[in-house]
Design a protein around this motif. Structure first.
Motif, short mmCIF file in Angstrom:
data_model
loop_
_atom_site.label_atom_id
_atom_site.label_comp_id
_atom_site.label_asym_id
_atom_site.label_seq_id
_atom_site.Cartn_x
_atom_site.Cartn_y
_atom_site.Cartn_z
N SER A 36 -9.05 25.51 46.43
CA SER A 36 -8.07 25.51 45.91
C SER A 36 -8.20 24.48 44.63
O SER A 36 -9.00 23.36 44.79
CB SER A 36 -6.88 25.56 46.85
N ALA A 38 -6.28 22.04 44.58
CA ALA A 38 -5.82 20.68 45.28
C ALA A 38 -7.15 20.32 46.08
O ALA A 38 -7.49 19.17 46.21
CB ALA A 38 -4.88 21.06 46.26
N THR A 175 -2.19 21.56 40.00
CA THR A 175 -1.48 21.92 41.74
C THR A 175 -0.26 20.91 41.68
O THR A 175 -0.32 19.49 40.98
CB THR A 175 -2.69 21.68 42.77
N GLU A 179 0.72 19.81 47.52
CA GLU A 179 -0.35 20.58 47.77
C GLU A 179 -1.64 19.67 47.82
O GLU A 179 -2.33 19.51 48.60
CB GLU A 179 -0.64 21.48 46.73
N TYR A 180 -1.61 18.43 46.65
CA TYR A 180 -2.71 17.48 46.70
C TYR A 180 -2.82 16.71 47.99
O TYR A 180 -3.96 16.51 48.79
CB TYR A 180 -2.72 16.66 45.48
#
Length: 273
Positions: A36, A38, A175, A179-180
């Motif tokens: 993703s 992230a 992102t 989420e990160y």
């Protein structure tokens, strides 16, 4: 007759004649997972300790400078900035900032991965936060004990608000800070360059089998691995119909740093089954 105004254009990516054709798969192909945005961002941030910090000068103009950083467990960059430096004075007056970090450059620099984190610089408030920030910076910057306690230095943590990842031409994504913070760096990232070189040098036949039997290109004449991650391999595949790319997924995501070999062996076994 009056001249007709040319239509306005927001981009110039038109290719006369439609450009080269990209051959589609000839057989059904399983969807392969990718990291993703992230995960991509966390992987890049964890792979280096050097970035370009952008701060705002007293007159509001942008100021970019190369800095070293460490990372907290949630991926927040930790910086030690001196007020003798312009970025240190800027941070003390205006806490809005961003940091840009590049991944390893292989070939075209603009086709390599990079990430920008934007947010606000804050000083660790509690004794626990101060200790964690100091430990993260010292772990990342071996020379830090020689200067981090000087009175002109301030320890800052960039509280991330925006994340933008670019993986190269045509690959990018944004992102959230949440989420990160929750994403994990790819455990195999440090071993990928050596693994990709080994696959191309010593296992070209296996890559060709993968392209033909798993990648949907039974007419493939050559396959070259360009990258790998915890979820799979990326190949450039040549066929009589043209050149294309193929994504091949591992049976299971890799969870430990030295898992690439067993995962690719299993992928080759499936291709030859």
């Amino acid at each position: 007759m009056p001249e007709t105004a040319a239509p306005s254009r927001e981009y110039d990516h038109d290719v006369p004649g439609g450009g080269p054709s990209v051959p589609p798969p000839l057989t059904d192909v399983e969807d392969a997972a990718r990291r993703s945005p992230a995960e991509e961002a966390r992987t890049i941030m964890s792979a280096t300790t050097i970035g370009t910090l952008a701060t705002l000068s007293e007159d509001g103009s942008p100021w970019a400078s190369v800095v070293a950083f460490g990372l907290l467990v949630d991926g927040s960059p930790v910086l030690a900035l001196s007020r003798l430096a312009e970025h240190g004075r800027n941070a003390a007056a205006e806490q809005r900032a961003s940091i840009a970090v590049s991944g390893p450059v292989i070939g075209d620099p603009l086709d390599s991965a990079r990430v920008t984190l934007a947010g606000r610089l804050v000083k660790p408030a509690t004794a626990t936060e101060v200790a964690a920030a100091r430990a993260a910076y010292v772990a990342a910057v071996p020379a830090a004990p020689a200067f981090i306690d000087f009175t002109d230095f301030t320890t800052w943590v960039l509280k991330v608000e925006r994340v933008r990842w670019v993986g190269g031409y045509g690959r990018m994504g944004s992102t959230t800070a949440e989420e990160y913070a929750l994403a994990a760096p790819d455990p195999v990232a440090a071993n990928v360059p050596r693994a990709v070189e080994h696959l191309n040098d010593d296992h070209a036949d296996a890559l060709l089998d993968m392209a033909r039997n798993l990648g949907g290109h039974p007419d493939a004449t050559h396959a070259h691995c360009t990258s790998a991650d915890r979820y799979g391999l990326d190949l450039v595949v040549k066929t009589p119909r043209g050149t294309t790319i193929s994504r091949l997924g591992f049976a299971q995501p890799i969870t430990e740093p030295h898992g690439l070999r067993s995962a690719t062996v299993e992928l080759a076994r499936r291709a030859r089954a």
